[in-house]
Design a protein around this motif. Structure first.
Motif, PDB file in Angstrom:
ATOM      1  N   GLU A   1     -14.280  86.388 -24.304  1.00 54.54           N
ATOM      2  CA  GLU A   1     -13.435  85.461 -25.059  1.00 54.54           C
ATOM      3  C   GLU A   1     -12.679  86.222 -26.147  1.00 54.54           C
ATOM      4  OE1 GLU A   1     -11.227  82.879 -25.917  1.00 54.54           O
ATOM      5  OE2 GLU A   1     -12.803  81.879 -24.748  1.00 54.54           O
ATOM      6  N   THR A   2     -11.372  86.003 -26.209  1.00 58.59           N
ATOM      7  CA  THR A   2     -10.544  86.678 -27.212  1.00 58.59           C
ATOM      8  C   THR A   2      -9.994  85.711 -28.253  1.00 58.59           C
ATOM      9  OG1 THR A   2      -8.597  86.443 -25.769  1.00 58.59           O
ATOM     10  CG2 THR A   2      -9.867  88.501 -25.610  1.00 58.59           C
ATOM     11  N   ASP A   3     -10.131  84.405 -28.024  1.00 58.28           N
ATOM     12  CA  ASP A   3      -9.658  83.417 -28.997  1.00 58.28           C
ATOM     13  C   ASP A   3     -10.634  83.352 -30.169  1.00 58.28           C
ATOM     14  OD1 ASP A   3      -8.169  81.463 -30.158  1.00 58.28           O
ATOM     15  OD2 ASP A   3      -8.491  79.947 -28.607  1.00 58.28           O
ATOM     16  N   ASN A   4     -10.131  82.877 -31.307  1.00 56.70           N
ATOM     17  CA  ASN A   4     -11.037  82.703 -32.447  1.00 56.70           C
ATOM     18  C   ASN A   4     -12.040  81.598 -32.138  1.00 56.70           C
ATOM     19  OD1 ASN A   4      -8.513  81.069 -32.774  1.00 56.70           O
ATOM     20  ND2 ASN A   4      -9.711  80.119 -34.376  1.00 56.70           N
ATOM     21  N   ILE A   5     -13.221  81.688 -32.733  1.00 54.15           N
ATOM     22  CA  ILE A   5     -14.323  80.773 -32.429  1.00 54.15           C
ATOM     23  C   ILE A   5     -14.874  80.174 -33.716  1.00 54.15           C
ATOM     24  CG2 ILE A   5     -16.628  80.555 -31.428  1.00 54.15           C
ATOM     25  CD1 ILE A   5     -15.988  82.994 -29.675  1.00 54.15           C
ATOM     26  N   THR A   6     -14.919  78.858 -33.756  1.00 56.83           N
ATOM     27  CA  THR A   6     -15.580  78.146 -34.852  1.00 56.83           C
ATOM     28  C   THR A   6     -16.391  77.016 -34.253  1.00 56.83           C
ATOM     29  OG1 THR A   6     -13.715  78.607 -36.332  1.00 56.83           O
ATOM     30  CG2 THR A   6     -15.263  76.912 -37.030  1.00 56.83           C
ATOM     31  N   ALA A   7     -17.633  76.851 -34.720  1.00 62.90           N
ATOM     32  CA  ALA A   7     -18.469  75.773 -34.231  1.00 62.90           C
ATOM     33  C   ALA A   7     -19.482  75.386 -35.308  1.00 62.90           C
ATOM     34  CB  ALA A   7     -19.210  76.182 -32.950  1.00 62.90           C
ATOM     35  N   LEU A   8     -19.849  74.123 -35.325  1.00 60.83           N
ATOM     36  CA  LEU A   8     -20.873  73.651 -36.266  1.00 60.83           C
ATOM     37  C   LEU A   8     -21.706  72.575 -35.624  1.00 60.83           C
ATOM     38  CD1 LEU A   8     -19.989  70.675 -37.676  1.00 60.83           C
ATOM     39  CD2 LEU A   8     -18.245  72.138 -38.677  1.00 60.83           C
ATOM     40  N   LEU A   9     -22.946  72.442 -36.103  1.00 63.98           N
ATOM     41  CA  LEU A   9     -23.911  71.498 -35.564  1.00 63.98           C
ATOM     42  C   LEU A   9     -24.413  70.534 -36.636  1.00 63.98           C
ATOM     43  CD1 LEU A   9     -26.321  73.764 -33.456  1.00 63.98           C
ATOM     44  CD2 LEU A   9     -24.730  72.074 -32.534  1.00 63.98           C
ATOM     45  N   LEU A  10     -24.589  69.291 -36.244  1.00 63.55           N
ATOM     46  CA  LEU A  10     -25.225  68.279 -37.082  1.00 63.55           C
ATOM     47  C   LEU A  10     -26.330  67.611 -36.258  1.00 63.55           C
ATOM     48  CD1 LEU A  10     -21.992  66.506 -38.405  1.00 63.55           C
ATOM     49  CD2 LEU A  10     -23.325  68.215 -39.629  1.00 63.55           C
ATOM     50  N   LYS A  11     -27.510  67.503 -36.827  1.00 56.07           N
ATOM     51  CA  LYS A  11     -28.614  66.842 -36.123  1.00 56.07           C
ATOM     52  C   LYS A  11     -29.058  65.624 -36.913  1.00 56.07           C
ATOM     53  CE  LYS A  11     -33.262  67.501 -34.246  1.00 56.07           C
ATOM     54  NZ  LYS A  11     -34.447  68.376 -34.181  1.00 56.07           N
ATOM     55  N   LEU A  12     -29.161  64.489 -36.210  1.00 55.67           N
ATOM     56  CA  LEU A  12     -29.609  63.256 -36.856  1.00 55.67           C
ATOM     57  C   LEU A  12     -31.123  63.135 -36.709  1.00 55.67           C
ATOM     58  CD1 LEU A  12     -26.929  60.634 -35.821  1.00 55.67           C
ATOM     59  CD2 LEU A  12     -26.930  62.226 -37.710  1.00 55.67           C
TER      60      LEU A  12
ATOM     61  N   CYS B   1     -16.264  72.010 -32.350  1.00 53.51           N
ATOM     62  CA  CYS B   1     -15.911  73.399 -32.051  1.00 53.51           C
ATOM     63  C   CYS B   1     -14.432  73.550 -31.749  1.00 53.51           C
ATOM     64  CB  CYS B   1     -16.741  73.932 -30.882  1.00 53.51           C
ATOM     65  SG  CYS B   1     -16.374  73.174 -29.277  1.00 53.51           S
ATOM     66  N   SER B   2     -13.923  74.756 -32.010  1.00 53.79           N
ATOM     67  CA  SER B   2     -12.586  75.115 -31.557  1.00 53.79           C
ATOM     68  C   SER B   2     -12.645  75.431 -30.067  1.00 53.79           C
ATOM     69  CB  SER B   2     -12.076  76.331 -32.347  1.00 53.79           C
ATOM     70  OG  SER B   2     -12.875  77.462 -32.076  1.00 53.79           O
ATOM     71  N   ASP B   3     -11.473  75.494 -29.435  1.00 54.20           N
ATOM     72  CA  ASP B   3     -11.472  75.677 -27.978  1.00 54.20           C
ATOM     73  C   ASP B   3     -12.032  77.035 -27.573  1.00 54.20           C
ATOM     74  OD1 ASP B   3      -9.066  76.813 -29.081  1.00 54.20           O
ATOM     75  OD2 ASP B   3      -8.249  76.968 -27.056  1.00 54.20           O
ATOM     76  N   GLY B   4     -11.949  78.026 -28.465  1.00 50.16           N
ATOM     77  CA  GLY B   4     -12.480  79.342 -28.125  1.00 50.16           C
ATOM     78  C   GLY B   4     -13.977  79.364 -27.894  1.00 50.16           C
ATOM     79  N   PHE B   5     -14.680  78.350 -28.399  1.00 49.29           N
ATOM     80  CA  PHE B   5     -16.134  78.306 -28.253  1.00 49.29           C
ATOM     81  C   PHE B   5     -16.571  77.871 -26.861  1.00 49.29           C
ATOM     82  CE2 PHE B   5     -20.217  76.062 -28.537  1.00 49.29           C
ATOM     83  CZ  PHE B   5     -21.007  77.031 -29.121  1.00 49.29           C
ATOM     84  N   ARG B   6     -15.725  77.120 -26.146  1.00 47.80           N
ATOM     85  CA  ARG B   6     -16.235  76.476 -24.929  1.00 47.80           C
ATOM     86  C   ARG B   6     -15.482  76.849 -23.654  1.00 47.80           C
ATOM     87  NH1 ARG B   6     -11.510  73.611 -23.536  1.00 47.80           N
ATOM     88  NH2 ARG B   6     -10.608  72.634 -25.395  1.00 47.80           N
ATOM     89  N   HIS B   7     -14.594  77.833 -23.703  1.00 44.37           N
ATOM     90  CA  HIS B   7     -13.897  78.243 -22.480  1.00 44.37           C
ATOM     91  C   HIS B   7     -14.839  78.907 -21.482  1.00 44.37           C
ATOM     92  CE1 HIS B   7      -9.786  78.438 -24.714  1.00 44.37           C
ATOM     93  NE2 HIS B   7      -9.928  77.290 -24.084  1.00 44.37           N
TER      94      HIS B   7
END
Length: 235
Positions: free
Chosen positions: A223-234, A179-185
């Motif tokens: 949150e005002t920063d842009n947000i990008t996140a992705l998930l991978l499951k094993l 994730c980018s930092d905007g996702f977890r602030h």
């Protein structure tokens, strides 16, 4: 961002990349897209040959070359147009259940999540994170410090870039999140662990629904920063 999956003689090989640009919307996008595309080309054109003569150190060495080359290219482009631009990088490569590689610059993150907790595998390369590591600031102070997004280095805007590299073995049943930092602030580690616990992720549709819900929760919390996140499951 980029996610690529391939079936190989070594098993399923997955690469995920997230880059968060800086330098204004358009220029930050140029920097981040350039690095994502560089790793995408490496995955398509070079990784198959590297897997035939599989030597983990060669993957890390090639990543270092890509990062240093992109640092120079982006810096030269910025100089030519009179703008300082750059990007973070978090890249994760999973070679079936045999190997895990991470390359990292800046403050995007890679998490490993199980049914108990979320663990950050990368180290934030920011002013406030460094102050916390040195014991001069508490995590609570860092969370609200106006310098929380000031990077110590990024690709394209730093004369010298020293990426962090991690190598390990992926764990069956774990979830990996980039994730980018905007996702977890504005969300807690506990919320991330609960939302993305492997037992709760039934299929891809469920994963997409949950990650979208947490993105929307970030927005609701301001949150005002842009947000990008992705998930991978094993599996």
């Amino acid at each position: 961002m980029c996610v690529k999956v391939a079936e190989t003689d070594l098993g399923k090989v997955v690469m995920a990349v997230i880059c968060d640009g800086m330098g204004g919307l358009a220029k930050g996008e140029i920097a981040s897209a350039s690095v994502v595309e560089a790793f995408s080309r490496w995955y398509d054109n070079e990784l198959p040959l590297q897997l035939q003569n599989y030597k983990p150190d060669e993957i890390r060495a090639r990543w270092e070359e890509i990062i240093q080359d992109m640092n120079l290219r982006i810096a030269e482009y910025g100089k030519s147009i009179g703008v300082q631009l750059g990007t973070t990088l978090s890249v994760l490569l999973l070679i079936d259940n045999k190997a895990l590689f991470i390359g990292h610059v800046g403050d995007s993150r890679v998490y490993e999540i199980d049914d108990r907790e979320s663990k950050v595998l990368t180290t934030d390369q920011t002013v406030v994170a460094n102050e916390v590591r040195l014991g001069r600031m508490t995590p609570e102070q860092a969370a609200v410090d106006p310098r929380r997004s000031v990077l110590l280095q990024c690709i394209g805007a730093s004369k010298v870039v020293n990426p962090d590299y991690l190598m390990g073995t992926p764990a069956e049943g774990k979830v990996y999140m980039l994730c980018s930092d905007g996702f977890r602030h504005l969300v807690t580690p506990e919320e991330i662990a609960s939302m993305f616990a492997p037992r709760n992720l039934v299929d891809e549709a469920d994963m997409e629904e949950r990650i979208t819900a947490l993105i929307e929760e970030n927005k609701k919390r301001g949150e005002t920063d842009n947000i990008t996140a992705l998930l991978l499951k094993l599996e």
